[in-house]
Design a protein around this motif. Sequence first.
Motif, mmCIF file in Angstrom:
data_model
loop_
_atom_site.group_PDB
_atom_site.id
_atom_site.type_symbol
_atom_site.label_atom_id
_atom_site.label_comp_id
_atom_site.label_asym_id
_atom_site.label_seq_id
_atom_site.Cartn_x
_atom_site.Cartn_y
_atom_site.Cartn_z
ATOM 1 N N LEU A 1 -49.982 8.428 -5.077
ATOM 2 C CA LEU A 1 -51.901 8.546 -5.190
ATOM 3 C C LEU A 1 -52.198 8.494 -6.408
ATOM 4 N N THR B 1 -57.226 7.626 -4.150
ATOM 5 C CA THR B 1 -57.228 9.220 -3.870
ATOM 6 C C THR B 1 -57.175 9.468 -2.476
ATOM 7 N N ASP C 1 -52.684 13.786 -0.113
ATOM 8 C CA ASP C 1 -51.687 15.075 -1.146
ATOM 9 C C ASP C 1 -50.234 14.587 -0.481
ATOM 10 N N SER D 1 -47.791 11.626 -5.175
ATOM 11 C CA SER D 1 -48.912 11.739 -6.217
ATOM 12 C C SER D 1 -49.142 12.436 -7.719
ATOM 13 N N THR E 1 -60.076 12.843 -7.301
ATOM 14 C CA THR E 1 -59.440 13.686 -5.430
ATOM 15 C C THR E 1 -60.280 14.355 -5.255
#
Length: 721
Positions: A5, A9, A45, A69, A300
């Motif tokens: 990520l 996102t 996440d 991420s 994000t």
Amino acid sequence: DNVALCEITSKTLDAGISGTGVTYTWTKNGSTISGATNKTYTVYDAGTYAVTVSATGCSSKTGNVVVTSSLPAVVHDTICAPGTVTLKVVPTGSYNWYTTATGGTAVGSGQTYSTSINSSTTFYVQDASSVSGTVGPTTATSSSVTNWGVSENLQMAFTVGASFTVNSMKIAIQQVYNAGAGTITVEILKADGTAFSPAKKFTSNSVNVTTAMGGTLVEFPFNNFNIDKSWGTNLRIRLSAVGFNGAAGFNESGASYPYNSTPSGVMTITGAYNGGESKSNWYLYFYNWKISAGSTCARTPVLAVIDPLGNCGDTQAPSKPGTVTFSSITTNSMNISWTASTDNVGVTGYDVYVNGSFLKSTTTNNTSLTGLQCNTQYSVYVIAKDAAGNSSTQSTAASNTTTGIATPTITSNSPLCAAATITLSVPTTTGATYAWTGPNGYTATTRTVSRTNATTAMAGTYSATITVNGCTSTAATTTVAVNAIPAAPGVVTPVEYIVGASATPLSASGGNLLWYTYATGGTGSTSAPTPSTTNVGTTSYYVSQTVSTCESSRAKIDVIVSSNEITQTISLASGWNLISFYVLPSNASVSSVFGTSLNQIDMIKNSNGFYKPSQNAAFQSITAITLGESYLVYANTPTTISVTGIPENNVSVSLKQGWNMLGYPKSTPATITSALSSIWNNVEVIKNFDAFKDKSSGTLNNVTPGEGYYIYMNNAGSVDF
């Protein structure tokens, strides 16, 4: 496939199996995700996500995917009815909040954002410190380009204000021999110019390098060339390799430091070095850096959810965990612990972040970090979680550094003399390998170094490192001095004495002299010897000099002690001879002096008497020979007299008024006027069988050893020889 990520996102994960009676259970980092029972699940996440698919009468199957991420960790908020939500960003920093994924105007700033919602809404947060810029000159600092090849001594120094990424830089190319694809490799070094372990090297993307690029600046792009502020605020960079058929160059003039990044605060180029020597006017290789700092990821998403069916009974996050403390630190691991968080319901676990990235989850307030690099700093913080999905703010980040291998201590026998053996060593370390470098390219891989027949070319700086489990120590250095063997001292030889004479100490030209009685071996004395003159013969002495602890070869001095006796030889012709003596034996009797020659002699006489060999001794009026007397000797046949004895240094002869017979008691001739200078005014005439001399005429100019003379004195006197 695993998921990263950053530019994206979120990612919707799909179990990939459907059908009647199929059920799904999703987990994150081993914990079941509440309410995640559909075929798909959207992740926002990092973590290890798994789905277990079950069906009646079938074995369950589980698949997993790792999501990494680069997005900042966020805390979503769920409420049961329209109202106020509080959204959070976990890492400390500067952030802007938006209602759109791209574009638009920020609706808030900071690590938290609170707002009222009437329906579930997705907000977006972005790192506000993100910058892109440049640093360094955009053109060469001078028209003259120098090529030293790739040299580890040529380094540029820079300071780091924030972690940043090098996207590209231009390199001064002096010449391209053949066109083709090319790369460059650079290495980031510590502030003192030494390498990190492991080395931090970065190779550019390939660029088409043409011959026309010689003498220009050529741009080389990079991927993943990231410089972390944790490496140090003062670093250096060097050109490690050139991957094209040509030569890179640098400028030896025109630099004007410092070169600050635009925008400022990210990094500053501060100077150039050739080894340990600062070069304030040089600029080395690296022009027009294009850099970026802060997160370059997309915004994000942060979810503000209204869920009337959700567990809204617990919306309170756990308290902030205590700051991490470290223990049992080794070269590749460390234990961490922290004060536990509290929660109104209960803390279910902690997420551990290392250098800003999620590492693991744990249910206790301690864990171990393994697989680390030696001598490397790690920043750690933790976030507490509860069963309702509430997350605490992150703990205060704490840093510690894994241990390195201690710099070894070098033992050396320096200084030493040429032809000796250089001996160096470092202590034994279990499981270690060793690496030595020294003058003129010397290398060794043993714990001890032994270099026999040392020369002055072997003198200089030696370095040693030890490596254990891939971790290399800082180099230890020592300077070895190899001193040349000096020349033997200068001497005068032989030194001669007469037996019994007074001697003085021997001497030689040189420093720190040592005296010996042997050509080799023995113990030298710093005091010069005084030779003995007691006995006749030759004695050898030896002397060396010492310079810078090195002793020379020995020079030889021969002391010759000779007898003080000399021999006088007098040849007698047939008939009368007028002679004298300048040396006599200890027994000066006539028979001792004349020896067997008396057999050829008829008469010996002087002014005081006579000696006739055929006559009874009782009637001889001359019994002994006296120096300074002259004698008339009648030889029946030619003969030779040889007399050996010790010469007298001073002989005094008394002369009466009138005629006298005078001998010459010296072994070297002299002029009459100098030999008789003390009485010459009283001399009327001096003569022998061949010539005469008076004050006004005559051809008798010299007195000769072995001859006798008649001298007429006007007045009595004495002469000293």
